[in-house]
Design an enzyme around this catalytic site. Structure first.
Site, PDB file in Angstrom:
ATOM      1  N   SER A 254      38.252  28.849  45.437  1.00 32.20           N
ATOM      2  CA  SER A 254      37.081  28.864  46.641  1.00 32.20           C
ATOM      3  C   SER A 254      37.190  27.329  46.355  1.00 32.20           C
ATOM      4  O   SER A 254      37.811  26.710  47.545  1.00 32.20           O
ATOM      5  CB  SER A 254      35.642  29.206  45.925  1.00 32.20           C
ATOM      6  OG  SER A 254      34.450  29.433  46.812  1.00 32.20           O
TER       7      SER A 254
ATOM      8  N   ASP B  69      38.334  40.231  50.918  1.00 33.68           N
ATOM      9  CA  ASP B  69      37.400  39.056  50.352  1.00 33.68           C
ATOM     10  C   ASP B  69      36.453  38.586  50.839  1.00 33.68           C
ATOM     11  O   ASP B  69      36.316  38.380  52.290  1.00 33.68           O
ATOM     12  CB  ASP B  69      37.895  37.634  50.270  1.00 33.68           C
ATOM     13  CG  ASP B  69      37.000  36.930  49.535  1.00 33.68           C
ATOM     14  OD1 ASP B  69      36.326  36.702  49.303  1.00 33.68           O
ATOM     15  OD2 ASP B  69      38.638  36.238  48.723  1.00 33.68           O
TER      16      ASP B  69
ATOM     17  N   HIS C   5      36.569  37.761  45.830  1.00 36.46           N
ATOM     18  CA  HIS C   5      36.572  36.257  45.520  1.00 36.46           C
ATOM     19  C   HIS C   5      37.054  35.849  44.771  1.00 36.46           C
ATOM     20  O   HIS C   5      37.234  34.885  44.283  1.00 36.46           O
ATOM     21  CB  HIS C   5      35.157  35.590  45.948  1.00 36.46           C
ATOM     22  CG  HIS C   5      35.344  34.614  46.820  1.00 36.46           C
ATOM     23  ND1 HIS C   5      35.948  34.213  47.622  1.00 36.46           N
ATOM     24  CD2 HIS C   5      34.929  33.461  47.108  1.00 36.46           C
ATOM     25  CE1 HIS C   5      36.574  32.503  47.877  1.00 36.46           C
ATOM     26  NE2 HIS C   5      35.646  32.422  47.356  1.00 36.46           N
TER      27      HIS C   5
END
Length: 263
Positions: free
Chosen positions: A95, A217, A245
């Site tokens: 991320s 996602d 995610h």
């Protein structure tokens, strides 16, 4: 305060192996790698750490000015690399830490061998022809909600980010992780994360990179993964069957397999 204490660094694996440095995403800590990192311990030196404000990091190390942009977090990565005398590093970032790793590798490419970017996004807000997945109003409303009721926001958003309603235990773990993060720092980190724009940095990267793109996602949709791939010269894009995610939690076997195939 030394770097190991500040970031609660844990070392494992082969002492003489190629270093693998795992960096967790927003609202998480190094525990999020518990299904992935051990799979590389036979061949690599595993380095786990917590960003300042997360996990068991030293909250006293937080400085508003230093952490007002992702560059401050990239500086932390480079300090870890230097203090542990790491070379030929495989950086694995999830991320927002994907972009943190990109920034660190741009500054000192000689220290890094490869980057593994899981769910990366250089900008979350749509801008002209660029699709980041969120309108500016969406992000501003989200940040207002987070600022006003961080625990409530965490309980509502974590399951959406995880993306596995049929496995509520995964969403619950992410909720617990968000709620365990220092709320004051988490709020500031959210603004830095979701308002960042690192699109112009992508073409400056000279370290090979693997992009792992999940299905469905909501934080980093497919169009964003395609954009990152197109703007990172020599990068490799892998479309995963994993949804949501956080494939390091929801699909660790597929995540490990993709990384091993790349390395």
């Amino acid at each position: 305060m030394n770097t190991i204490q500040r970031h609660a660094i844990r070392l494992s694996g082969r002492a003489d192996g190629q270093p693998m440095l795992f960096a967790h995403g927003y609202g998480c800590d190094q525990n999020m790698w518990r299904f992935v990192a051990p799979e590389f311990a036979d061949t690599h030196r595993i380095v786990l750490f917590d960003h300042v404000g997360a996990g068991k990091s030293d909250l006293r190390a937080y400085e508003d000015e230093r952490y007002s942009s992702l560059d401050g977090y990239a500086s932390d990565v480079l300090e870890i690399v230097h203090d542990l005398d790491l070379h030929d590093v495989v950086f694995v970032g999830h991320s927002v830490s994907a972009m943190i790793g990109v920034l660190a590798a741009i500054r000192e490419p000689e220290r890094f061998a490869k980057l593994v970017l899981i769910g990366p996004s250089p900008r979350y807000i749509n801008d002209g022809d660029y699709v980041g997945g969120f309108g500016r109003t969406d992000i501003e409303e989200m940040l207002d909600s987070l600022d006003n009721n961080y625990l409530g926001w965490s309980s509502a958003m974590a399951p959406v980010i995880m993306g596995h309603p049929e496995r509520p235990e995964l969403g619950a773990e992410l909720v617990n992780s968000f709620c365990a993060t220092d709320p004051g720092i988490a709020k500031k980190f959210a603004h830095v994360t979701f308002l960042s724009d690192n699109r112009d940095d992508l073409p400056r990267l000279r370290v090979p990179a693997l992009i792992l793109q999940c299905t469905d996602d909501v934080i980093a949709p497919k169009v964003v993964g395609d954009y990152v791939h197109e703007n990172l010269e020599g990068s490799t894009l892998v479309a995963m069957n994993a949804t949501g995610h956080c494939p390091n939690l929801s699909a660790p076997a597929e995540t490990v397999a993709a990384i091993k195939a790349y390395l």
